[in-house]
Scaffold this active site. Sequence first.
Site, PDB file in Angstrom:
ATOM      1  N   LYS A  67      45.773  25.975 -60.807  1.00 27.97           N
ATOM      2  CA  LYS A  67      45.008  24.873 -60.227  1.00 27.97           C
ATOM      3  C   LYS A  67      43.361  25.476 -59.591  1.00 27.97           C
ATOM      4  CE  LYS A  67      48.930  23.325 -56.892  1.00 27.97           C
ATOM      5  NZ  LYS A  67      48.746  23.692 -55.688  1.00 27.97           N
ATOM      6  N   GLY A 129      46.024  33.193 -49.487  1.00 23.78           N
ATOM      7  CA  GLY A 129      45.397  32.782 -50.994  1.00 23.78           C
ATOM      8  C   GLY A 129      45.141  31.537 -51.143  1.00 23.78           C
ATOM      9  N   ARG A 152      47.693  39.926 -44.375  1.00 22.86           N
ATOM     10  CA  ARG A 152      48.261  40.673 -44.555  1.00 22.86           C
ATOM     11  C   ARG A 152      47.052  41.564 -44.809  1.00 22.86           C
ATOM     12  NH1 ARG A 152      52.507  42.061 -49.229  1.00 22.86           N
ATOM     13  NH2 ARG A 152      50.774  40.887 -50.200  1.00 22.86           N
TER      14      ARG A 152
END
Length: 275
Positions: A67, A129, A152
Amino acid sequence: MNSRQYCVFGNPIKQSRSPWIHQQFASQLNINIDYQARLAPEDGFADAFKSFVAAGGEGANVTAPFKEQAWQLCDSLSTTAKASGAVNTLYLERDKLCGDNTDGFGLVADLHRQQVQLIDAKILLLGAGGAARGVIPALLSENPKSLTIANRTASKAHNLQNHFSDSRILACGFDELQAGSFDVIINATSAGLAQQRPDVSSSIIGANTICYDMVYQAKPTGFMTWCHDHGASQCIDGLGMLVGQAAKSFSIWFGTMPDIDPVIEELRRLLIQGK
Ligand code: ATR
């Protein structure tokens, strides 16, 4: 009449449901398409796409891990694609390569379909992400009260906050999440792929919290089960999002929005049957 050639590029790609979904849309609208799943080498996406176009391809979907590479390849980007830094839909316009990102549309359309209220909602997005980044513009355009990005690795959440620079966005690490419930919690991490779930405290779930996992499988995902066990009012998987993003891509290519609902229902039926 020759069929119009479209495809989805990914690596891996065998698992892709996109050819089946687009064939359903094409049948609904009496359009003759040939939509294939194409495996591109990890370092060979641009060449694979160019060969596809040279052989008559008119447009493509793009999935992991291409992508961002697709974004770079484009001559022109939609506002959403520009902001999200990722492209999942490619098409040609007067020989220019154009890119759009329909993932956020798919997510928001599915949340609407499930009657989830987003206006003034306190939304928590888990993950920072590509998957999280791709849906942020669409979530913001629904006018939530706040959009907390928790990851995280906290620094990546802060990077996204800086990138979008919108006062409704908050960012933190999982361990900094304050107790107190969110209206909507969306899992955009890839933890589920490793049979894990984001390690967040269950104190973020209240009796009215709706949880959404951007992935799907035949059974409820681990994240959905965990949310349900901790009192979430509704847990939804990403199957509707998948069909919704495909529908939006289809409408970009053919100018008509297909009917999403029967395709979601049939795909769910196939999935439960293990097909
Ligand atoms: P994608 O395109 O699917 O978003 P990515 O860009 O590699 O893939 O991002 C993966 C996301 O899932 C990241 O937010 C990652 O967290 P880190 O930035 O801390 O690595 C998150 N993620 C992956 N595995 C995870 C796990 N076991 N627990 C929590 N978050 C996880």
